[in-house]
Design a protein around this motif. Structure first.
Motif, PDB file in Angstrom:
ATOM      1  N   GLN A  56      -9.473  -2.279 -60.498  1.00  0.00           N
ATOM      2  CA  GLN A  56      -9.584  -2.890 -59.263  1.00  0.00           C
ATOM      3  C   GLN A  56      -9.650  -2.126 -58.102  1.00  0.00           C
ATOM      4  OE1 GLN A  56      -6.792  -6.218 -59.884  1.00  0.00           O
ATOM      5  NE2 GLN A  56      -8.268  -7.737 -60.555  1.00  0.00           N
ATOM      6  N   LYS A  57      -8.609  -1.239 -57.660  1.00  0.00           N
ATOM      7  CA  LYS A  57      -8.498  -0.598 -56.864  1.00  0.00           C
ATOM      8  C   LYS A  57      -9.724   0.376 -56.544  1.00  0.00           C
ATOM      9  CE  LYS A  57      -4.722   1.410 -57.517  1.00  0.00           C
ATOM     10  NZ  LYS A  57      -3.592   2.609 -57.147  1.00  0.00           N
ATOM     11  N   LEU A  58     -10.283   0.799 -57.739  1.00  0.00           N
ATOM     12  CA  LEU A  58     -11.443   1.785 -57.749  1.00  0.00           C
ATOM     13  C   LEU A  58     -12.763   1.103 -57.480  1.00  0.00           C
ATOM     14  CD1 LEU A  58     -12.950   4.281 -58.425  1.00  0.00           C
ATOM     15  CD2 LEU A  58     -12.977   3.537 -60.966  1.00  0.00           C
ATOM     16  N   TRP A  59     -12.930  -0.300 -57.860  1.00  0.00           N
ATOM     17  CA  TRP A  59     -14.141  -0.807 -57.810  1.00  0.00           C
ATOM     18  C   TRP A  59     -14.078  -1.502 -56.420  1.00  0.00           C
ATOM     19  CZ3 TRP A  59     -18.738  -0.872 -60.032  1.00  0.00           C
ATOM     20  CH2 TRP A  59     -19.678  -1.774 -59.620  1.00  0.00           C
ATOM     21  N   ASN A  60     -13.114  -2.215 -56.159  1.00  0.00           N
ATOM     22  CA  ASN A  60     -13.128  -3.055 -54.805  1.00  0.00           C
ATOM     23  C   ASN A  60     -12.565  -2.314 -53.528  1.00  0.00           C
ATOM     24  OD1 ASN A  60     -13.809  -5.386 -56.373  1.00  0.00           O
ATOM     25  ND2 ASN A  60     -11.749  -5.667 -56.829  1.00  0.00           N
ATOM     26  N   ALA A  62       0.066  -3.410 -53.505  1.00  0.00           N
ATOM     27  CA  ALA A  62       1.098  -4.582 -53.037  1.00  0.00           C
ATOM     28  C   ALA A  62       0.491  -5.943 -53.483  1.00  0.00           C
ATOM     29  CB  ALA A  62       1.365  -4.470 -51.473  1.00  0.00           C
ATOM     30  N   PHE A  63      -0.682  -6.077 -53.522  1.00  0.00           N
ATOM     31  CA  PHE A  63      -1.432  -7.423 -53.751  1.00  0.00           C
ATOM     32  C   PHE A  63      -1.709  -7.267 -55.229  1.00  0.00           C
ATOM     33  CE2 PHE A  63      -2.564  -7.552 -49.287  1.00  0.00           C
ATOM     34  CZ  PHE A  63      -2.234  -8.754 -49.151  1.00  0.00           C
ATOM     35  N   VAL A  74      -4.359   1.968 -47.320  1.00  0.00           N
ATOM     36  CA  VAL A  74      -5.126   1.300 -47.930  1.00  0.00           C
ATOM     37  C   VAL A  74      -5.018   0.922 -49.460  1.00  0.00           C
ATOM     38  CG1 VAL A  74      -7.813   0.299 -48.320  1.00  0.00           C
ATOM     39  CG2 VAL A  74      -7.033   1.382 -46.098  1.00  0.00           C
ATOM     40  N   LEU A  75      -4.870   1.953 -50.252  1.00  0.00           N
ATOM     41  CA  LEU A  75      -4.424   1.891 -51.432  1.00  0.00           C
ATOM     42  C   LEU A  75      -3.027   1.241 -51.682  1.00  0.00           C
ATOM     43  CD1 LEU A  75      -5.671   5.330 -52.816  1.00  0.00           C
ATOM     44  CD2 LEU A  75      -7.018   3.017 -52.735  1.00  0.00           C
ATOM     45  N   GLU A  76      -2.019   1.530 -50.855  1.00  0.00           N
ATOM     46  CA  GLU A  76      -1.045   0.825 -50.955  1.00  0.00           C
ATOM     47  C   GLU A  76      -0.989  -0.617 -50.675  1.00  0.00           C
ATOM     48  OE1 GLU A  76       1.642   2.930 -48.214  1.00  0.00           O
ATOM     49  OE2 GLU A  76       1.796   4.724 -49.460  1.00  0.00           O
TER      50      GLU A  76
END
Length: 303
Positions: free
Chosen positions: A213-217, A206-207, A200-202
């Protein structure tokens, strides 16, 4: 010769230790230095803890001076908003009415104010530390031993430096409760974020998502069940600590339980213990239901 050492040499029967005079001197030096340090910076300590005192006193006054029916309606509205379960609301109503009938309403309000402030402080401290520990293995190696000490050290032991620094009163009791309650929040935040699927993080990377943003969303939403469990456990730990905190001047139900223990009043102790259990069950059910609702909302929105 000591029992059990009759067949052993004297050197093996006595554990080596410092001479009593040396040990006594070391203790006096450490204790005196600690007290001198506290006296030197007492004004700074008072200024730093003043907001905590004001926050707790304000909440206590609001809870105890507001008519009980208003407090009950607000509490039921919060429980309904969190759980959306009429069974929990009915259970809360019966529990609070029983507490009022036992003439423990004011003490319960004092305890609720204490637990509310301590839980808020523990979450504010624990959440960012847990996030940092989840994003850094080095930080996790530093934090874990500290949490182990906080959770295994008897609460009566760390009450001593807390009382020496802050004196007797509500603030040292709050600090003792926070020390006891914050480790679950840190551990479960760290665990929840680390358990987020790497794929999911990858995909987020990729987006073009940034680390924030990865942490919050991504990470925090997926770690939400663990985070809510951390909040739940923080509340439970705060409630379980109120009796110990009453030893340093905190009022409420914990003070009544302590008096019942000292005077061997079985009925008084049982009734106040019942009130604590009732509050714990209400908080537990409402917070768990709120966590389930948030998780379902996230799943529906992503579907």
């Amino acid at each position: 010769m000591a029992s059990g050492c009759w067949s052993l040499p004297d050197a093996l029967c006595h554990f080596p230790s410092l001479e009593s005079s040396t040990l006594r001197t070391m203790r006096k030096t450490v204790d005196g230095g600690f007290r001198d340090l506290v006296r030197t910076y007492s004004d700074w300590i008072d200024a730093a803890t003043a907001p905590l005192q004001v926050a707790l006193n304000t909440l206590e006054d609001a809870f105890t001076n507001t008519p009980w029916i208003v407090v009950l309606v607000v509490l039921l509205a919060l429980v309904w908003g969190a759980s959306r379960d009429w069974r929990i609301v009915v259970g809360t109503t019966l529990a609070m009415l029983m507490i009022g009938w036992m003439d423990l309403w004011d003490d319960t309000m004092v305890t609720l104010a204490m637990v509310s402030v301590c839980t808020a402080i523990a979450v504010v401290i624990g959440l960012p530390i847990g996030i940092i520990a989840a994003r850094s293995d080095r930080m996790q190696k530093i934090v874990n031993p500290v949490l182990d000490v906080m959770q295994t050290l008897p609460s009566f032991v760390y009450l001593i430096p807390v009382v020496v620094i802050f004196g007797i009163g509500k603030v040292p009791g709050m600090i003792a409760v926070v020390i006891y309650a914050v480790p679950p929040m840190i551990r479960l935040t760290n665990l929840g974020i680390r358990m987020v699927d790497a794929e999911v993080l990858e995909a987020a990377e990729a987006f073009g998502s940034s680390a924030w943003q990865k942490l919050w969303n991504v990470q925090l939403p997926l770690a939400l069940p663990a985070l809510m469990t951390g909040v739940n456990q923080t509340i439970m730990m705060s409630l379980s600590m109120v009796v110990v905190a009453s030893m340093v001047g905190v009022g409420g139900l914990g003070k009544n339980v302590l008096q019942a223990i000292n005077n061997q009043f079985f009925t008084m102790g049982f009734l106040n213990g019942f009130a604590l259990v009732a509050i714990a069950i209400v908080f537990d059910r409402a917070s768990q239901a709120f966590g389930h609702r948030l998780q379902k909302h996230r799943e529906v929105r992503h579907d």
